[in-house]
Design a protein around this motif. Structure first.
Motif, mmCIF file in Angstrom:
data_model
loop_
_atom_site.group_PDB
_atom_site.id
_atom_site.type_symbol
_atom_site.label_atom_id
_atom_site.label_comp_id
_atom_site.label_asym_id
_atom_site.label_seq_id
_atom_site.Cartn_x
_atom_site.Cartn_y
_atom_site.Cartn_z
ATOM 1 N N CYS A 214 45.685 37.329 41.482
ATOM 2 C CA CYS A 214 46.304 38.648 41.330
ATOM 3 C C CYS A 214 47.605 38.566 40.524
ATOM 4 N N LYS A 215 47.478 38.100 39.270
ATOM 5 C CA LYS A 215 48.628 38.051 38.381
ATOM 6 C C LYS A 215 49.193 39.450 38.199
ATOM 7 N N PRO A 216 50.487 39.664 38.473
ATOM 8 C CA PRO A 216 51.056 41.014 38.445
ATOM 9 C C PRO A 216 51.433 41.472 37.039
ATOM 10 N N GLY A 217 51.676 42.781 36.913
ATOM 11 C CA GLY A 217 52.223 43.355 35.686
ATOM 12 C C GLY A 217 51.237 43.635 34.587
ATOM 13 N N GLN A 218 49.933 43.492 34.837
ATOM 14 C CA GLN A 218 48.934 43.772 33.814
ATOM 15 C C GLN A 218 48.467 45.221 33.921
ATOM 16 N N PRO A 219 48.325 45.915 32.790
ATOM 17 C CA PRO A 219 47.855 47.304 32.859
ATOM 18 C C PRO A 219 46.414 47.368 33.328
ATOM 19 N N VAL A 220 46.105 48.400 34.055
ATOM 20 C CA VAL A 220 44.739 48.614 34.541
ATOM 21 C C VAL A 220 44.123 49.735 33.719
ATOM 22 N N ASN A 221 43.118 49.395 32.928
ATOM 23 C CA ASN A 221 42.430 50.362 32.074
ATOM 24 C C ASN A 221 41.018 50.616 32.589
ATOM 25 N N PRO A 222 40.403 51.724 32.191
ATOM 26 C CA PRO A 222 39.050 52.026 32.679
ATOM 27 C C PRO A 222 38.019 50.961 32.326
ATOM 28 N N SER A 223 38.280 50.207 31.246
ATOM 29 C CA SER A 223 37.316 49.190 30.822
ATOM 30 C C SER A 223 37.520 47.848 31.523
ATOM 31 N N ASP A 224 38.489 47.773 32.432
ATOM 32 C CA ASP A 224 38.784 46.513 33.130
ATOM 33 C C ASP A 224 38.008 46.393 34.432
ATOM 34 N N ALA A 225 37.597 45.169 34.737
ATOM 35 C CA ALA A 225 37.053 44.870 36.058
ATOM 36 C C ALA A 225 38.224 44.666 37.011
ATOM 37 N N VAL A 226 38.245 45.419 38.092
ATOM 38 C CA VAL A 226 39.364 45.395 39.029
ATOM 39 C C VAL A 226 38.851 44.989 40.406
ATOM 40 N N TYR A 227 39.594 44.106 41.034
ATOM 41 C CA TYR A 227 39.307 43.714 42.411
ATOM 42 C C TYR A 227 40.365 44.347 43.308
ATOM 43 N N ILE A 228 39.926 44.842 44.451
ATOM 44 C CA ILE A 228 40.823 45.592 45.326
ATOM 45 C C ILE A 228 41.009 44.823 46.632
ATOM 46 N N ARG A 229 42.279 44.568 46.959
ATOM 47 C CA ARG A 229 42.596 43.815 48.177
ATOM 48 C C ARG A 229 43.344 44.724 49.140
ATOM 49 N N ASP A 230 42.850 44.758 50.389
ATOM 50 C CA ASP A 230 43.509 45.550 51.433
ATOM 51 C C ASP A 230 44.580 44.691 52.099
ATOM 52 N N ILE A 231 45.837 45.141 51.987
ATOM 53 C CA ILE A 231 46.954 44.366 52.531
ATOM 54 C C ILE A 231 46.936 44.341 54.054
ATOM 55 N N TYR A 232 46.453 45.421 54.658
ATOM 56 C CA TYR A 232 46.501 45.527 56.123
ATOM 57 C C TYR A 232 45.424 44.677 56.798
ATOM 58 N N GLY A 233 45.730 44.265 58.025
ATOM 59 C CA GLY A 233 44.759 43.568 58.853
ATOM 60 C C GLY A 233 44.091 44.536 59.819
ATOM 61 N N HIS A 234 43.242 43.996 60.668
ATOM 62 C CA HIS A 234 42.499 44.825 61.597
ATOM 63 C C HIS A 234 43.388 45.313 62.741
ATOM 64 N N LYS A 235 42.959 46.407 63.331
ATOM 65 C CA LYS A 235 43.620 46.908 64.535
ATOM 66 C C LYS A 235 43.008 46.176 65.725
ATOM 67 N N PRO A 236 43.762 45.904 66.778
ATOM 68 C CA PRO A 236 45.228 46.021 66.866
ATOM 69 C C PRO A 236 45.922 44.673 66.653
ATOM 70 N N ASP A 237 45.139 43.618 66.323
ATOM 71 C CA ASP A 237 45.714 42.266 66.273
ATOM 72 C C ASP A 237 46.224 41.873 64.890
ATOM 73 N N GLY A 238 45.937 42.650 63.827
ATOM 74 C CA GLY A 238 46.424 42.348 62.487
ATOM 75 C C GLY A 238 45.690 41.219 61.795
ATOM 76 N N LYS A 239 44.595 40.763 62.386
ATOM 77 C CA LYS A 239 43.844 39.670 61.755
ATOM 78 C C LYS A 239 43.116 40.139 60.505
ATOM 79 N N ASN A 240 42.745 39.148 59.685
ATOM 80 C CA ASN A 240 41.961 39.400 58.465
ATOM 81 C C ASN A 240 42.675 40.303 57.462
ATOM 82 N N ALA A 241 43.981 40.150 57.397
ATOM 83 C CA ALA A 241 44.737 40.898 56.388
ATOM 84 C C ALA A 241 44.476 40.323 54.998
ATOM 85 N N ARG A 242 44.740 41.121 53.977
ATOM 86 C CA ARG A 242 44.626 40.732 52.577
ATOM 87 C C ARG A 242 43.200 40.310 52.213
#
Length: 344
Positions: A214-242
């Motif tokens: 996840c190299k930061p600062g790169q523009p996201v354009n419609p022609s780019d392949a994007v991967y989405i990471r959820d920062i939050y973990g599970h309720k209520p223990d916070g496991k499996n974050a990111r």
């Protein structure tokens, strides 16, 4: 040549190739007689005892000269020139009596002379300035396109197209607000859907990436392949974050995975009024089974399918002082993009 005050007897007519003519600094709009020889004025060299009646000077009759006026900035200057000449120049160049349709040209390095209007002076002769066509301007002797334009193949200057960006960057985190007014988030640690927060549902804080690191600062354009990471973990223990949103398809609800190889390849396309449409890099993305809290899935048969969301940038780390600068690009709450009001 700086202006200087001279008594009348010292005013001498000089030709256009002379070192300059003497000028008088006078107040605006002095009175000149009908024959042009006499001028009533007020100015720095008008003695205080004479100011009550004003000062009058005349050009020498034997020279056949008459008064001519010229401006430099907010001040007016006068000198005696032949009737078919006019005073031309400035304090930063020289003052000369020039013929009609002529003006002072040259520089401090080569000297000054009267040349036809629009010509230059090289120290020896007047030369016609290089003319530029196709909207170009003369800069340092070269014809170039003005700022904000680029020379096209046909030689014309074409206005630069404004570079448009999505406003999204890798490494940054966003919330996804669906059209039903709810945020996309994890339901019972199983899959993502757009529903209100409760004990079984929590909204997601999603980081956009183009690679696993996840190299930061790169523009996201419609022609780019994007991967989405959820920062939050599970309720209520916070496991499996990111964890990464996975590539469940054809009705199977998109959930999360810790294995990057199983991460879904998404695409985000900018829509009006702060919205973005979430699709796949190769496949489309659409709703799963009919539900008031829709989930999402990949659809390989319709690569143009997408689900609209309103994305808002939020801090990836709520403990970071950098969050104070997150709003410097404008008020994202109230002025994301101009949307005309609907007619009543």
């Amino acid at each position: 040549m700086k202006p200087f005050q001279i008594p009348l007897f010292a005013l001498l007519l000089q030709t256009c190739l002379a070192k300059g003519v003497g000028v008088m600094e006078v107040d605006k709009h002095p009175e000149i007689s009908d024959d042009g020889r006499y001028m009533s004025y007020s100015g720095p060299d008008c003695e205080p005892s004479k100011k009550r009646w004003g000062c009058t000077v005349n050009c020498k009759k034997k020279d056949g000269t008459v008064w001519s006026l010229a401006e430099d900035g907010d001040q007016e200057y006068a000198s005696c020139c032949l009737p078919d000449q006019h005073l031309s120049g400035s304090n930063s160049t020289e003052w000369l009596c020039c013929a009609g349709e002529h003006e002072v040209a040259g520089s401090e390095d080569v000297g000054y002379s009267c040349c036809p209007t629009g010509f230059s002076f090289d120290g020896e002769r007047c030369k016609e300035k290089k003319k530029c066509s196709n909207g170009k301007r003369l800069v340092n002797g070269k014809c170039v396109c003005p700022k904000g334009t680029t020379e096209a193949d046909d030689g014309t200057c074409q206005k630069d197209e404004k570079e448009c960006t999505s406003g999204l960057e890798t490494g940054k985190c966003y919330t996804f607000l669906a059209s039903n007014g709810h945020y996309l988030g994890m339901y019972k640690d199983k899959w993502y859907q757009a529903a209100g927060d409760d004990v079984d549902q929590r909204y997601g804080k999603f980081q956009l990436c183009k690679d696993e690191k996840c190299k930061p600062g790169q523009p996201v354009n419609p022609s780019d392949a994007v991967y989405i990471r959820d920062i939050y973990g599970h309720k209520p223990d916070g496991k499996n974050a990111r964890q990464w949103l996975n590539h469940k398809s054809h009705g199977h609800h998109i959930g999360s995975t810790s294995d990057f190889e199983e991460a879904g390849e998404f695409s985000l396309s900018k829509w009006p009024c702060g919205k973005y449409c979430l699709s796949g890099f190769e496949d489309g993305v659409g709703p799963t089974c009919p539900n008031s809290h829709p989930s999402i899935t990949f659809w390989s048969k319709d690569p143009q399918m997408c689900v609209p969301f309103e994305l808002t940038e939020v801090p990836c780390d709520i403990k970071s002082d950098k969050n104070n600068c997150i709003w410097t690009n404008g008020d994202q709450c109230c002025d994301k993009v101009h949307c005309p009001a609907k007619a009543a």
